[in-house]
Design a protein around this motif. Structure first.
Motif, PDB file in Angstrom:
ATOM      1  N   VAL A  80     -13.506 -63.892  94.715  1.00 52.23           N
ATOM      2  CA  VAL A  80     -13.540 -64.978  93.732  1.00 52.23           C
ATOM      3  C   VAL A  80     -14.976 -65.276  93.302  1.00 52.23           C
ATOM      4  O   VAL A  80     -15.253 -65.510  92.116  1.00 52.23           O
ATOM      5  CB  VAL A  80     -12.856 -66.240  94.279  1.00 52.23           C
ATOM      6  N   SER A  81     -15.901 -65.252  94.252  1.00 47.58           N
ATOM      7  CA  SER A  81     -17.300 -65.541  93.909  1.00 47.58           C
ATOM      8  C   SER A  81     -17.821 -64.548  92.879  1.00 47.58           C
ATOM      9  O   SER A  81     -18.482 -64.932  91.900  1.00 47.58           O
ATOM     10  CB  SER A  81     -18.168 -65.511  95.165  1.00 47.58           C
ATOM     11  N   ILE A  87     -17.730 -63.791  85.069  1.00 51.23           N
ATOM     12  CA  ILE A  87     -17.344 -64.609  83.920  1.00 51.23           C
ATOM     13  C   ILE A  87     -18.548 -65.321  83.324  1.00 51.23           C
ATOM     14  O   ILE A  87     -18.659 -65.471  82.099  1.00 51.23           O
ATOM     15  CB  ILE A  87     -16.267 -65.629  84.338  1.00 51.23           C
ATOM     16  N   ASN A  88     -19.479 -65.735  84.166  1.00 53.56           N
ATOM     17  CA  ASN A  88     -20.589 -66.574  83.725  1.00 53.56           C
ATOM     18  C   ASN A  88     -21.878 -65.830  83.427  1.00 53.56           C
ATOM     19  O   ASN A  88     -22.847 -66.446  82.975  1.00 53.56           O
ATOM     20  CB  ASN A  88     -20.864 -67.653  84.780  1.00 53.56           C
ATOM     21  N   HIS A  89     -21.908 -64.522  83.678  1.00 55.46           N
ATOM     22  CA  HIS A  89     -23.168 -63.797  83.500  1.00 55.46           C
ATOM     23  C   HIS A  89     -22.956 -62.486  82.756  1.00 55.46           C
ATOM     24  O   HIS A  89     -22.895 -61.412  83.359  1.00 55.46           O
ATOM     25  CB  HIS A  89     -23.839 -63.535  84.857  1.00 55.46           C
ATOM     26  N   SER A  90     -22.877 -62.596  81.464  1.00 52.91           N
ATOM     27  CA  SER A  90     -22.899 -61.423  80.601  1.00 52.91           C
ATOM     28  C   SER A  90     -24.358 -61.133  80.289  1.00 52.91           C
ATOM     29  O   SER A  90     -25.022 -61.911  79.593  1.00 52.91           O
ATOM     30  CB  SER A  90     -22.112 -61.692  79.323  1.00 52.91           C
ATOM     31  N   MET A  91     -24.863 -60.035  80.818  1.00 52.67           N
ATOM     32  CA  MET A  91     -26.310 -59.796  80.762  1.00 52.67           C
ATOM     33  C   MET A  91     -26.669 -58.809  79.661  1.00 52.67           C
ATOM     34  O   MET A  91     -26.053 -57.752  79.525  1.00 52.67           O
ATOM     35  CB  MET A  91     -26.800 -59.263  82.114  1.00 52.67           C
ATOM     36  N   GLU A  93     -29.178 -55.999  77.711  1.00 54.29           N
ATOM     37  CA  GLU A  93     -29.982 -54.884  78.205  1.00 54.29           C
ATOM     38  C   GLU A  93     -31.371 -55.384  78.593  1.00 54.29           C
ATOM     39  O   GLU A  93     -31.987 -56.172  77.876  1.00 54.29           O
ATOM     40  CB  GLU A  93     -30.094 -53.800  77.140  1.00 54.29           C
ATOM     41  N   GLY A  94     -31.839 -54.962  79.751  1.00 56.96           N
ATOM     42  CA  GLY A  94     -33.148 -55.376  80.235  1.00 56.96           C
ATOM     43  C   GLY A  94     -33.108 -56.525  81.210  1.00 56.96           C
ATOM     44  O   GLY A  94     -34.101 -56.808  81.883  1.00 56.96           O
ATOM     45  N   ALA A  95     -31.949 -57.195  81.328  1.00 59.59           N
ATOM     46  CA  ALA A  95     -31.806 -58.298  82.277  1.00 59.59           C
ATOM     47  C   ALA A  95     -31.206 -57.765  83.574  1.00 59.59           C
ATOM     48  O   ALA A  95     -30.285 -56.948  83.562  1.00 59.59           O
ATOM     49  CB  ALA A  95     -30.918 -59.395  81.706  1.00 59.59           C
ATOM     50  N   THR A  96     -31.732 -58.229  84.691  1.00 59.93           N
ATOM     51  CA  THR A  96     -31.235 -57.807  85.994  1.00 59.93           C
ATOM     52  C   THR A  96     -29.835 -58.366  86.224  1.00 59.93           C
ATOM     53  O   THR A  96     -29.551 -59.528  85.920  1.00 59.93           O
ATOM     54  CB  THR A  96     -32.173 -58.301  87.107  1.00 59.93           C
ATOM     55  N   GLU A  97     -28.961 -57.535  86.769  1.00 51.48           N
ATOM     56  CA  GLU A  97     -27.597 -57.974  87.038  1.00 51.48           C
ATOM     57  C   GLU A  97     -27.571 -58.958  88.211  1.00 51.48           C
ATOM     58  O   GLU A  97     -28.431 -58.935  89.098  1.00 51.48           O
ATOM     59  CB  GLU A  97     -26.701 -56.778  87.341  1.00 51.48           C
ATOM     60  N   THR A  98     -26.564 -59.794  88.197  1.00 51.65           N
ATOM     61  CA  THR A  98     -26.419 -60.838  89.203  1.00 51.65           C
ATOM     62  C   THR A  98     -25.433 -60.415  90.287  1.00 51.65           C
ATOM     63  O   THR A  98     -24.669 -59.470  90.127  1.00 51.65           O
ATOM     64  CB  THR A  98     -25.902 -62.130  88.554  1.00 51.65           C
ATOM     65  N   ALA A 224     -37.426 -69.448  85.895  1.00 46.57           N
ATOM     66  CA  ALA A 224     -38.586 -69.742  85.054  1.00 46.57           C
ATOM     67  C   ALA A 224     -38.111 -70.616  83.905  1.00 46.57           C
ATOM     68  O   ALA A 224     -36.977 -70.471  83.440  1.00 46.57           O
ATOM     69  CB  ALA A 224     -39.215 -68.446  84.526  1.00 46.57           C
ATOM     70  N   PRO A 225     -38.938 -71.541  83.440  1.00 45.25           N
ATOM     71  CA  PRO A 225     -38.526 -72.421  82.338  1.00 45.25           C
ATOM     72  C   PRO A 225     -38.084 -71.632  81.111  1.00 45.25           C
ATOM     73  O   PRO A 225     -38.756 -70.683  80.700  1.00 45.25           O
ATOM     74  CB  PRO A 225     -39.792 -73.234  82.045  1.00 45.25           C
ATOM     75  N   GLY A 226     -36.930 -72.003  80.563  1.00 42.42           N
ATOM     76  CA  GLY A 226     -36.420 -71.344  79.367  1.00 42.42           C
ATOM     77  C   GLY A 226     -35.572 -70.128  79.642  1.00 42.42           C
ATOM     78  O   GLY A 226     -35.099 -69.476  78.692  1.00 42.42           O
ATOM     79  N   PHE A 227     -35.367 -69.810  80.937  1.00 45.27           N
ATOM     80  CA  PHE A 227     -34.596 -68.630  81.298  1.00 45.27           C
ATOM     81  C   PHE A 227     -33.497 -68.987  82.290  1.00 45.27           C
ATOM     82  O   PHE A 227     -33.631 -69.941  83.063  1.00 45.27           O
ATOM     83  CB  PHE A 227     -35.511 -67.554  81.902  1.00 45.27           C
ATOM     84  N   GLU A 228     -32.400 -68.227  82.244  1.00 41.29           N
ATOM     85  CA  GLU A 228     -31.324 -68.441  83.190  1.00 41.29           C
ATOM     86  C   GLU A 228     -31.789 -68.071  84.599  1.00 41.29           C
ATOM     87  O   GLU A 228     -32.477 -67.060  84.793  1.00 41.29           O
ATOM     88  CB  GLU A 228     -30.099 -67.597  82.829  1.00 41.29           C
ATOM     89  N   GLN A 229     -31.412 -68.895  85.557  1.00 49.26           N
ATOM     90  CA  GLN A 229     -31.745 -68.576  86.941  1.00 49.26           C
ATOM     91  C   GLN A 229     -31.015 -67.302  87.361  1.00 49.26           C
ATOM     92  O   GLN A 229     -29.830 -67.134  87.087  1.00 49.26           O
ATOM     93  CB  GLN A 229     -31.352 -69.726  87.857  1.00 49.26           C
ATOM     94  N   LEU A 230     -31.734 -66.412  88.012  1.00 49.55           N
ATOM     95  CA  LEU A 230     -31.166 -65.143  88.471  1.00 49.55           C
ATOM     96  C   LEU A 230     -30.898 -65.225  89.963  1.00 49.55           C
ATOM     97  O   LEU A 230     -31.799 -65.545  90.742  1.00 49.55           O
ATOM     98  CB  LEU A 230     -32.139 -63.996  88.188  1.00 49.55           C
ATOM     99  N   VAL A 231     -29.668 -64.937  90.363  1.00 53.59           N
ATOM    100  CA  VAL A 231     -29.308 -64.818  91.774  1.00 53.59           C
ATOM    101  C   VAL A 231     -28.804 -63.399  91.988  1.00 53.59           C
ATOM    102  O   VAL A 231     -27.830 -62.979  91.355  1.00 53.59           O
ATOM    103  CB  VAL A 231     -28.209 -65.831  92.168  1.00 53.59           C
TER     104      VAL A 231
END
Length: 295
Positions: A80-81, A87-91, A93-98, A224-231
């Motif tokens: 489920v996690s 569902i919440n992280h459509s990344m 190109e160039g963004a690290t996957e969660t 970082a300010p202005g960016f989605e938090q990456l986990v």
């Protein structure tokens, strides 16, 4: 409305919640009732089985404290996690996957300077971690906050053994990237480990014929300010559990070689008197959508 039966009770419950003042609460409540009732009709539990289910959830709650979150573990091991994460992280190109946060994150991680050794009293193979944080188009992000945490070489986190290590946190810290968006630190190489399986979740895994193991990895939480938090995690290439991670968290883009190096001068200039491992990973952050973009 009364005298409900198997065929009429769902509509009766939905009728009772139709006047919920918050549209989102109404939507979630209605979906919960429909799917939960459908589940019960499909599996047709006996009264004893239903009581066992209630007891299972009760015991799951009783296992939760400030060092262990059994409900997060339950969510993780049922996939489920990772479903919520997808569902919440459509990344772009160039963004690290969660991937999943996991149950061992600690808010009060010690602040450390780049280059610090965060292993504390833990013994194991030395590990140098180097990395950078940038935008999806490669612009470095100075001052980004980088939280890191990982297990020891026996697969245990500090919070699982505080009494044995003097009560201090180890193998976790918070860094900030430099003007070029870079950071680095020393620690020990983590190992694959089983999630806690001495409670209700372990009981469930055994009943389902599943193992409780996670492949070796290092956790990162970057903001970082202005960016989605990456986990996310970075996993050790070649680990035997990459294809059967108990929490379904492995993605190909998050697997890296932890390169074995001989004793000598490390890339950060430090002299190392034994073999050590080197992990390098460059992270890309997704920009927060503006109101105009979100609309």
């Amino acid at each position: 409305m009364r005298n409900f039966n198997e065929n009429t009770i769902t509509d009766a419950v939905l009728e009772r919640i139709k006047d919920a003042s918050d549209p989102r609460i109404k939507q979630v409540s209605e979906a919960l009732v429909r799917h939960l009732h459908a589940f019960v009709r499909e599996v047709r539990p006996t009264q004893k089985e239903w009581e066992y289910g209630i007891d299972f959830l009760t015991r799951t709650g009783h296992m939760c404290d400030d060092k262990r979150q059994e409900f997060i573990l339950l969510s993780d091991t049922l996939g489920v996690s990772m479903l919520v994460d997808a569902i919440n992280h459509s990344m772009p190109e160039g963004a690290t996957e969660t991937t999943v946060l996991g149950p061992f994150f600690v808010q009060a991680a010690p602040q450390k300077d780049s280059g610090a050794d965060i292993s504390g009293p833990m013994e194991g193979d030395p590990m140098l971690v180097t990395g950078s944080v940038s935008t999806v188009d490669g612009q470095p992000l100075a001052g980004a906050t980088v939280d890191v945490w990982h297990s020891d070489d026996d697969g245990y986190y500090d919070v699982q053994q505080l009494d044995d290590i003097g009560g201090d946190l180890a193998m976790r810290a918070r860094f900030h990237t430099d003007a070029n968006g870079r950071f680095h630190f020393w620690s020990i190489k983590p190992a694959a480990y089983p999630v806690p399986h001495d409670g209700p979740v372990g009981e469930m895994l055994e009943a389902q014929g599943r193992h409780p193991w996670r492949p070796a990895h290092v956790h990162f939480m970057i903001s970082a300010p202005g960016f989605e938090q990456l986990v996310t995690h970075v996993f050790v290439a070649g680990d035997r559990y990459l294809d059967s991670d108990v929490v379904f968290g492995v993605k190909d883009s998050l697997i890296r070689d932890f390169v074995r190096n001989p004793a000598g001068r490390a890339p950060d200039g430090r002299m190392v008197d034994s073999e050590y491992f080197h992990l390098n990973y460059d992270f890309g952050l997704k920009q927060v959508a503006s109101n105009a973009q979100a609309a």
